[in-house]
Design an enzyme around this catalytic site. Structure first.
Site, PDB file in Angstrom:
ATOM      1  N   LYS A  97       0.784  -0.995   0.020  1.00 56.19           N
ATOM      2  CA  LYS A  97       0.058  -0.012   0.080  1.00 56.19           C
ATOM      3  C   LYS A  97       0.897   1.244  -0.048  1.00 56.19           C
ATOM      4  O   LYS A  97       2.052   1.222   0.432  1.00 56.19           O
ATOM      5  CB  LYS A  97      -0.969   0.103   1.198  1.00 56.19           C
ATOM      6  CG  LYS A  97      -2.232   1.029   1.423  1.00 56.19           C
ATOM      7  CD  LYS A  97      -3.213   0.070   0.440  1.00 56.19           C
ATOM      8  CE  LYS A  97      -4.550   0.890  -0.128  1.00 56.19           C
ATOM      9  NZ  LYS A  97      -5.547  -0.097  -0.441  1.00 56.19           N
TER      10      LYS A  97
ATOM     11  N   ASP B   3      -7.236   4.129  -4.650  1.00 59.91           N
ATOM     12  CA  ASP B   3      -7.632   3.999  -3.190  1.00 59.91           C
ATOM     13  C   ASP B   3      -8.347   5.425  -2.845  1.00 59.91           C
ATOM     14  O   ASP B   3      -8.624   6.123  -3.792  1.00 59.91           O
ATOM     15  CB  ASP B   3      -6.531   3.597  -2.250  1.00 59.91           C
ATOM     16  CG  ASP B   3      -7.294   3.142  -0.772  1.00 59.91           C
ATOM     17  OD1 ASP B   3      -7.966   1.845  -0.841  1.00 59.91           O
ATOM     18  OD2 ASP B   3      -7.398   3.870   0.083  1.00 59.91           O
TER      19      ASP B   3
HETATM   20  P1  NDP Z   1     -13.050   7.441  -2.886  1.00 58.22           P
HETATM   21  O1  NDP Z   1     -11.790   8.297  -2.635  1.00 58.22           O
HETATM   22  O2  NDP Z   1     -13.576   7.192  -4.272  1.00 58.22           O
HETATM   23  O3  NDP Z   1     -14.293   7.784  -1.802  1.00 58.22           O
HETATM   24  C1  NDP Z   1     -14.132   7.909  -0.391  1.00 58.22           C
HETATM   25  C2  NDP Z   1     -15.529   8.295   0.116  1.00 58.22           C
HETATM   26  O4  NDP Z   1     -15.172   8.283   1.523  1.00 58.22           O
HETATM   27  C3  NDP Z   1     -15.705   9.611  -0.246  1.00 58.22           C
HETATM   28  O5  NDP Z   1     -17.274   9.946  -0.107  1.00 58.22           O
HETATM   29  C4  NDP Z   1     -14.908  10.258   0.932  1.00 58.22           C
HETATM   30  O6  NDP Z   1     -15.944  11.626   1.537  1.00 58.22           O
HETATM   31  C5  NDP Z   1     -15.430   9.129   2.085  1.00 58.22           C
HETATM   32  N1  NDP Z   1     -14.408   9.481   3.374  1.00 58.22           N
HETATM   33  C6  NDP Z   1     -12.983   9.554   3.052  1.00 58.22           C
HETATM   34  N2  NDP Z   1     -12.379   9.717   3.983  1.00 58.22           N
HETATM   35  C7  NDP Z   1     -13.300   9.735   4.988  1.00 58.22           C
HETATM   36  C8  NDP Z   1     -13.304  10.046   6.543  1.00 58.22           C
HETATM   37  N3  NDP Z   1     -12.164  10.260   7.069  1.00 58.22           N
HETATM   38  N4  NDP Z   1     -14.597  10.154   7.053  1.00 58.22           N
HETATM   39  C9  NDP Z   1     -15.618  10.093   6.494  1.00 58.22           C
HETATM   40  N5  NDP Z   1     -15.707   9.944   5.054  1.00 58.22           N
HETATM   41  C10 NDP Z   1     -14.664   9.595   4.650  1.00 58.22           C
HETATM   42  O7  NDP Z   1     -12.469   5.903  -2.331  1.00 58.22           O
HETATM   43  P2  NDP Z   1     -12.766   4.588  -2.526  1.00 58.22           P
HETATM   44  O8  NDP Z   1     -14.284   4.512  -2.822  1.00 58.22           O
HETATM   45  O9  NDP Z   1     -11.996   3.771  -3.410  1.00 58.22           O
HETATM   46  O10 NDP Z   1     -12.484   3.903  -1.197  1.00 58.22           O
HETATM   47  C11 NDP Z   1     -13.469   3.879   0.092  1.00 58.22           C
HETATM   48  C12 NDP Z   1     -12.975   2.577   0.839  1.00 58.22           C
HETATM   49  O11 NDP Z   1     -13.078   1.277   0.249  1.00 58.22           O
HETATM   50  C13 NDP Z   1     -11.572   2.803   1.460  1.00 58.22           C
HETATM   51  O12 NDP Z   1     -11.544   2.495   2.680  1.00 58.22           O
HETATM   52  C14 NDP Z   1     -10.605   1.980   0.691  1.00 58.22           C
HETATM   53  O13 NDP Z   1      -9.426   1.745   1.422  1.00 58.22           O
HETATM   54  C15 NDP Z   1     -11.629   0.860   0.152  1.00 58.22           C
HETATM   55  N6  NDP Z   1     -11.349  -0.083  -0.921  1.00 58.22           N
HETATM   56  C16 NDP Z   1     -11.111   0.743  -2.071  1.00 58.22           C
HETATM   57  C17 NDP Z   1     -11.039  -0.163  -3.097  1.00 58.22           C
HETATM   58  C18 NDP Z   1     -10.901   0.395  -4.629  1.00 58.22           C
HETATM   59  O14 NDP Z   1     -10.883  -0.577  -5.548  1.00 58.22           O
HETATM   60  N7  NDP Z   1     -11.099   1.758  -4.769  1.00 58.22           N
HETATM   61  C19 NDP Z   1     -10.966  -1.659  -3.063  1.00 58.22           C
HETATM   62  C20 NDP Z   1     -10.954  -2.110  -1.807  1.00 58.22           C
HETATM   63  C21 NDP Z   1     -11.390  -1.201  -0.710  1.00 58.22           C
HETATM   64  P3  NDP Z   1     -14.806  12.979   1.176  1.00 58.22           P
HETATM   65  O15 NDP Z   1     -15.002  13.217  -0.475  1.00 58.22           O
HETATM   66  O16 NDP Z   1     -15.683  14.043   1.857  1.00 58.22           O
HETATM   67  O17 NDP Z   1     -13.568  12.838   1.579  1.00 58.22           O
HETATM   68  O1  2IT Z   2      -7.913  -1.809  -0.912  1.00 58.88           O
HETATM   69  C1  2IT Z   2      -7.769  -2.198  -1.991  1.00 58.88           C
HETATM   70  O2  2IT Z   2      -7.756  -3.466  -1.882  1.00 58.88           O
HETATM   71  C2  2IT Z   2      -7.615  -1.615  -3.038  1.00 58.88           C
HETATM   72  N1  2IT Z   2      -7.562   0.032  -2.908  1.00 58.88           N
HETATM   73  C3  2IT Z   2      -7.481  -1.952  -4.659  1.00 58.88           C
HETATM   74  C4  2IT Z   2      -6.077  -2.300  -4.554  1.00 58.88           C
HETATM   75  C5  2IT Z   2      -5.738  -2.705  -5.999  1.00 58.88           C
HETATM   76  O3  2IT Z   2      -4.465  -2.894  -6.267  1.00 58.88           O
HETATM   77  O4  2IT Z   2      -6.443  -2.841  -7.087  1.00 58.88           O
END
Ligand code: NDP
Ligand code: 2IT
Length: 449
Positions: free
Chosen positions: A129, A169
């Protein structure tokens, strides 16, 4: 205390003593280690070979300075990191996070989680990461580009299609991956398409990667509910977040006939009794990069509430935390249970605190843990690497079918090991035992590294 339990306690003490400030890393190590005693009991050689000591120490941590200039001409200095946790199963793989809270504690917890998540996919990827404390909110495209170029100017020497393959992420989506890829290509002077995943479809990206985490979460939750004879149709679903994972979780939940009534960002949450209008959320978040409160301007029946924790006070059958770590604490877990929640599916990484997870399990809430339930994103990233290697692009349907199969397999394995070694519904233990067994066996086969 059995030998294995004593070994686990010793490692948890070691982690706490070495890095007393890394509380989130300690939590995720605790979550895994507390469930794997049956495997340690069966393999005393793991302790002799100091396998856990090795697992909790990253293979490599890179920390660097990122200097860039904002639109006013002011010089800005951020921190960049890459935590290369474990390469037993393949090249390091895992996302990059751009958020002001990013620090070594958070990245080590995410990298540790990623090692086991990636093992569950059954695909050949190690765990890593990275990211920066850079905040993309309110920055112009040009500022984001200059930041990404500066970030990659250091990161490029640590990554490569067979070395380490970052993706997105929080705060890193298609735009950022594009700028990062452009700079990598320019510095290396070669088209190493497989150095990053989450690329756009028009240059070597995989169809269905954008949707994969959210869709995969719903495929996992559906497997879990099907086993109990529960139908998703007409269930009330509460989702947190409004980013990549949340949007496609909402899309697939709606496709399965559920009624999603909330979404949120870090300022507050929206409750729409008619069901969330996903096109409106996509317009606000993807097109305008706006705030979720703008939703109520065009949807007068919906309510906006400041503060994101309130989302867990909305009564629901199923809760899908898709925003960030530690968003469901014990108090929110109690509220969800008091309001009759049946299932919780973790789209975000470690969104429930350890005491919240324990409370859900005590109250027989069906619980889909993050490393299993959100593995669809990284799984399709690995499929993107495969497509890049063969210089072909598969159809959306083909990728989606494979994703369904992978999520089913993760569920089946976790359930099987829960039944064999723990409470039959304890998918936390089931997933950890499955993943740990896979990684441990391969580490043993590769000798003292
Ligand atoms: P994005 O940046 O697309 O979206 C994040 C969302 O969460 C936004 O709505 C953001 O709001 C909100 N957010 C972020 N930080 C906080 C906080 N501290 N408190 C409250 N809300 C918050 O990220 P993703 O959707 O990609 O990721 C969301 C989660 O999923 C994370 O935990 C990530 O690690 C996990 N994840 C992501 C994957 C991927 O493929 N993208 C894969 C597996 C897991 P704001 O705009 O106000 O910051
Ligand atoms: O938390 C996760 O699994 C991710 N942000 C996706 C990682 C990836 O390499 O696609």
């Amino acid at each position: 205390m059995s030998n294995s339990n004593a070994y686990v306690e010793r490692i948890l003490d070691l982690v706490a003593q070495r890095d007393p400030d890394q509380k989130q890393f300690k939590d995720t190590v605790t979550e895994v280690l507390k469930t794997i005693a049956p495997v340690l009991d069966a393999h005393p050689e793991y302790e002799q070979q100091k396998l856990l000591e090795r697992l909790v120490e990253p293979e490599r941590v890179v920390s660097f300075r990122v200097v860039w200039q904002d639109d006013k001409g002011e010089v800005q200095v951020n921190r960049g990191f890459r935590v290369q946790m474990n390469s037993a199963l393949g090249p390091y793989k895992g996302g990059l996070r751009f958020h002001p809270s990013v620090c070594l504690d958070i990245l080590k917890f995410l990298a540790f989680e990623q090692v086991f998540k990636n093992a569950l996919t059954g695909l050949p990827i190690g765990g890593a990461k990275g990211g920066s404390d850079f905040d993309p909110h309110g920055k112009s495209d040009a500022e984001v580009m200059r930041f990404c170029q500066s970030f990659m100017t250091e990161l490029y020497r640590h990554i490569g299609p067979d070395v380490d393959v970052p993706a997105g992420d929080i705060g890193v989506g298609g735009r950022e991956i594009g700028y990062l890829f452009g700079q990598y290509k320019r510095i290396r002077d070669r088209y190493d398409a497989g150095v990053l995943t989450g690329k756009r479809i028009d240059y070597w990206g995989s169809l269905a990667r954008t949707e994969a985490t959210g869709y995969g979460l719903l495929y996992f939750v559906k497997n879990m509910l099907d086993a109990k004879g529960i139908d998703l149709k007409d269930k009330v679903v509460v989702v947190s977040g409004a980013g990549n994972v949340a949007q496609y979780a909402i899309e697939k939940a709606q496709a399965f006939g559920a009624k999603v009534v909330t979404c949120s960002d870090s300022n507050g949450y929206v409750y729409d009794p008619n069901g969330i209008d996903l096109d409106a959320v996509k317009e606000i978040k993807q097109v305008r990069r706006g705030r979720i409160k703008e939703y109520v301007e065009t949807h007068p029946q919906a309510e906006y509430h400041e503060g994101c924790k309130g989302v867990w006070t909305v009564a629901c059958d199923i809760a899908l935390p898709c925003a960030t770590q530690r968003e469901i604490d014990l108090e929110s877990a109690k509220t969800l249970v008091a309001n009759g929640v049946t299932a919780v599916g973790e789209g975000a990484n470690m969104p429930s605190t350890l005491d919240a997870i324990a409370y859900f399990q005590e109250h027989k809430v069906l619980f889909a843990p993050a490393k299993a339930a959100n593995a669809g994103g990284v799984a399709v990233s690995a499929l993107e690497m495969a497509q890049n290697s063969e210089r072909l692009q598969w159809t959306f349907e083909e990728v989606d079918e494979r994703l369904k199969g992978i999520m089913k397999n993760i569920y089946t394995q976790a359930k099987k090991n829960a039944e064999a070694y723990a409470d039959p519904d304890d998918l936390v233990a089931g997933a950890n035992i499955t993943a740990f067994s896979n990684v441990a066996e391969v580490m043993m086969a590769q000798g003292l590294v």
